[in-house]
Scaffold this active site. Sequence first.
Site, PDB file in Angstrom:
ATOM      1  N   GLY A   1       0.786   4.085  -1.590  1.00  0.00           N
ATOM      2  CA  GLY A   1       0.151   5.403  -1.507  1.00  0.00           C
ATOM      3  C   GLY A   1      -0.111   5.801  -0.075  1.00  0.00           C
ATOM      4  CG  ASP A   2      -2.996   3.806   2.333  1.00  0.00           C
ATOM      5  OD1 ASP A   2      -3.824   4.659   2.674  1.00  0.00           O
ATOM      6  OD2 ASP A   2      -3.282   2.826   1.634  1.00  0.00           O
ATOM      7  CB  THR A   3       3.644   3.592   3.023  1.00  0.00           C
ATOM      8  OG1 THR A   3       2.955   2.386   3.338  1.00  0.00           O
ATOM      9  CG2 THR A   3       4.906   3.678   3.850  1.00  0.00           C
TER      10      THR A   3
ATOM     11  CB  ALA B   1       2.108   7.247   6.763  1.00  0.00           C
TER      12      ALA B   1
ATOM     13  CB  SER C   1      -0.926  -0.024   1.219  1.00  0.00           C
ATOM     14  OG  SER C   1      -1.691  -1.202   1.238  1.00  0.00           O
TER      15      SER C   1
END
Length: 402
Positions: free
Chosen positions: A173-175, A178, A171
Amino acid sequence: MQQATNSPAALAGVRVVEMGQLIAGPFCGKTLGEFGAEVIKIEAPGAGDPLRNWRLMREGTSVWWQVQSRNKRSVALDLRAPEGQDIARRLIAEADVLIENFRPGTLEGWGMSPAELHALNPGLVILRISGYGQTGPYRDLPGFGVIGEAMGGLRHLTAEPGRVPVRVGVSIGDTLAALHGAIGVMMALYHRKVNGGAGQVIDVALHEAVFNCMESLIPEYSAFGAVREAAGSALPGIAPSNAYPCADGWVLVAGNGDSIFKRLMAAIGRQDLADAPDLGDNAGRVARVAEIDAAIGAWTAGRTVQAVMDTLSAARVPVGKVYTAQDIAEDPHYQAREMLLTQATRDGYSVTVPGVVPKLSATPGTVRTSAPRLGDDTDAVLAEAGLTQEQIALLRAKGVIQ
């Protein structure tokens, strides 16, 4: 488990309230927690963060959870209930940082807009991670990391030419969101320290975090009208840099430095290419990249991965095996760099987990506590916030806490 050292923690004394779930917000909380911040994670009573049940499970809990939520305290609190919102405000009033990754407007609907929270706690740093950001025509659309990867331009490039775009396997994009969020928190805390103690809002959109890593994508379109296309394993415009087949697998070879290219060609027995005047710089190599890739591929095809690695490493040419999870787990370099830690869980077993990144010499990150069970710290955190045992018992009876 990597225990705390005698060195001070970089973020010792920083208190974080994490509201949100799954990946982007919690990964940021994980990063801050590894460097000493106290992270209080608010979860919904009942199931808690859905990540507890994602992918492979052991003893009823995802092993991913053991990484994502280490160094955190779990408070099971119903934020839909007015009493739960009041408790959240009490916790936020004493916090330095609030992390949330709800859809825009959710906090406002609970009476916890940034203006209201800053009236309560003027120094609060508020990190808001969402699909499209807090403003703009798309702000209210649902957005996950995969959508951010698509809109940010990454998915268009992750494919073999003419084939379906594929995900990178994690994932990302999420990381990326973050990590951008963590950078923003650090800058906001520094600004607060040196400029009078005022907090601020950090607005991170998933697609913007991806877009920020897209290198020359837009300048090339602006200057030349060039739309960068998928190129599989190659690095367009830089040669040679590609994946090449071996007798028992694949290797990646990066021979795109001028002197490196000459050593690479000598190592594979192609002195003619090493000495070719037009291949002395990158522009010339790009013009003949198909020929160069074919020469490298022909040499690697009859050799094992290890044989290719040995020969090219001896020639000081960057070369890498395509690692699997097993390769990583057995690699001595990962071990030597403390990137594989044995972490005890609260379910009674131990699991190997990634170490802490980045590595700070004076204030290294650590894994101090294992990931909590749902609501493990509810009573302790609420007591620290000033609630009596009678008040806590009443909230539990009402189902506001767990």
